[in-house]
Design a protein around this motif. Structure first.
Motif, short mmCIF file in Angstrom:
data_model
loop_
_atom_site.label_atom_id
_atom_site.label_comp_id
_atom_site.label_asym_id
_atom_site.label_seq_id
_atom_site.Cartn_x
_atom_site.Cartn_y
_atom_site.Cartn_z
N TRP A 49 -71.50 113.86 7.28
CA TRP A 49 -70.56 114.91 7.64
C TRP A 49 -69.84 114.60 8.95
CZ3 TRP A 49 -70.83 117.68 12.12
CH2 TRP A 49 -72.05 117.68 12.81
N THR A 50 -70.51 113.88 9.87
CA THR A 50 -69.84 113.52 11.13
C THR A 50 -68.77 112.46 10.88
OG1 THR A 50 -71.49 111.86 11.74
CG2 THR A 50 -71.84 114.10 12.56
N VAL A 51 -69.08 111.49 10.03
CA VAL A 51 -68.11 110.45 9.70
C VAL A 51 -66.94 111.06 8.93
CG1 VAL A 51 -67.75 108.26 8.52
CG2 VAL A 51 -69.93 108.71 9.67
N TYR A 52 -67.23 111.96 8.01
CA TYR A 52 -66.20 112.65 7.24
C TYR A 52 -65.27 113.42 8.18
CZ TYR A 52 -64.14 115.67 3.66
OH TYR A 52 -63.26 116.33 2.83
N SER A 53 -65.85 114.15 9.12
CA SER A 53 -65.04 114.94 10.07
C SER A 53 -64.20 114.03 10.95
CB SER A 53 -65.94 115.81 10.94
OG SER A 53 -66.67 116.71 10.15
N TRP A 54 -64.82 112.98 11.48
CA TRP A 54 -64.09 112.05 12.35
C TRP A 54 -62.98 111.35 11.57
CZ3 TRP A 54 -62.92 111.29 17.10
CH2 TRP A 54 -62.47 110.04 17.56
N GLY A 55 -63.27 110.95 10.34
CA GLY A 55 -62.26 110.30 9.50
C GLY A 55 -61.10 111.22 9.17
N THR A 56 -61.34 112.51 9.19
CA THR A 56 -60.27 113.48 8.93
C THR A 56 -59.35 113.66 10.13
OG1 THR A 56 -61.71 114.67 7.38
CG2 THR A 56 -59.81 115.87 8.24
N ILE A 57 -59.92 113.68 11.33
CA ILE A 57 -59.10 113.97 12.52
C ILE A 57 -58.59 112.71 13.23
CG2 ILE A 57 -60.17 116.21 12.90
CD1 ILE A 57 -61.74 114.92 15.24
N LEU A 58 -59.26 111.57 13.04
CA LEU A 58 -58.88 110.35 13.77
C LEU A 58 -57.41 109.98 13.61
CD1 LEU A 58 -59.54 107.91 15.52
CD2 LEU A 58 -60.36 106.76 13.44
N PRO A 59 -56.85 109.93 12.40
CA PRO A 59 -55.44 109.54 12.30
C PRO A 59 -54.49 110.45 13.10
CG PRO A 59 -56.48 109.44 10.16
CD PRO A 59 -57.46 110.11 11.07
N PHE A 60 -54.80 111.73 13.17
CA PHE A 60 -53.96 112.64 13.94
C PHE A 60 -54.12 112.41 15.44
CE2 PHE A 60 -54.79 114.63 9.85
CZ PHE A 60 -53.49 114.91 9.42
N ILE A 61 -55.35 112.12 15.86
CA ILE A 61 -55.59 111.79 17.27
C ILE A 61 -54.85 110.51 17.63
CG2 ILE A 61 -57.38 111.06 18.91
CD1 ILE A 61 -59.32 112.92 17.40
N GLU A 62 -54.94 109.50 16.78
CA GLU A 62 -54.24 108.24 17.03
C GLU A 62 -52.73 108.47 17.11
OE1 GLU A 62 -57.10 104.94 14.88
OE2 GLU A 62 -55.79 106.18 13.61
N PHE A 63 -52.21 109.23 16.18
CA PHE A 63 -50.77 109.51 16.14
C PHE A 63 -50.31 110.17 17.45
CE2 PHE A 63 -47.13 112.18 15.12
CZ PHE A 63 -46.31 111.32 14.39
N ILE A 64 -51.03 111.19 17.87
CA ILE A 64 -50.64 111.95 19.07
C ILE A 64 -50.81 111.11 20.33
CG2 ILE A 64 -51.26 113.93 20.53
CD1 ILE A 64 -51.94 115.39 17.82
N ILE A 65 -51.94 110.45 20.49
CA ILE A 65 -52.15 109.62 21.68
C ILE A 65 -51.11 108.51 21.74
CG2 ILE A 65 -53.70 107.92 22.75
CD1 ILE A 65 -56.04 109.73 21.92
N GLY A 66 -50.87 107.85 20.62
CA GLY A 66 -49.86 106.80 20.59
C GLY A 66 -48.48 107.30 20.94
N LEU A 67 -48.10 108.43 20.37
CA LEU A 67 -46.78 109.02 20.67
C LEU A 67 -46.67 109.36 22.15
CD1 LEU A 67 -44.06 110.11 19.63
CD2 LEU A 67 -45.23 112.30 19.23
N PHE A 68 -47.69 109.99 22.69
CA PHE A 68 -47.66 110.36 24.11
C PHE A 68 -47.56 109.13 25.01
CE2 PHE A 68 -49.79 114.84 24.00
CZ PHE A 68 -48.76 115.31 23.21
N LEU A 69 -48.25 108.04 24.65
CA LEU A 69 -48.15 106.82 25.44
C LEU A 69 -46.74 106.23 25.35
CD1 LEU A 69 -51.56 105.03 24.76
CD2 LEU A 69 -50.77 106.01 26.92
#
Length: 98
Positions: A49-69
């Motif tokens: 369930w932790t991997v499932y949750s992380w796999g769900t939010i990671l792409p959005f985190i990457e997108f936002i952090i990358g955009l902000f940088l």
């Protein structure tokens, strides 16, 4: 612009593009990416369930952090968030012995 500032901006933008693109290409195929992560960590000590949750939010985190940088928004805070994200990814990779 000073040479040191130029190097800093180029590094920030390069890292931003790298992180942004990871998120950008994963969001449209979120289900398959998440399933791949769960399958990759099936033999690790992490509950699925932790991997499932992380796999769900990671792409959005990457997108936002990358955009902000890329745009230079709250660079100090975004850099800390990006480094924290990468530390989590390294930790997970170590748990799968990769």
């Amino acid at each position: 612009m000073m040479p040191k500032n130029t190097a800093y901006v180029l590094l920030r933008i390069t890292m931003g593009i790298n992180i942004f693109c990871h998120g950008f290409v994963r969001i449209p195929k979120l289900t398959s990416f998440r399933d791949w992560m769960v399958n990759t960590f099936v033999d690790s000590m992490l509950p699925s369930w932790t991997v499932y949750s992380w796999g769900t939010i990671l792409p959005f985190i990457e997108f936002i952090i990358g955009l902000f940088l890329i745009i230079g928004f709250k660079t100090y805070e975004t850099t800390i968030a990006g480094a924290s994200m990468i530390a989590i990814l390294i930790f997970g990779s170590c748990l799968t012995e990769n």
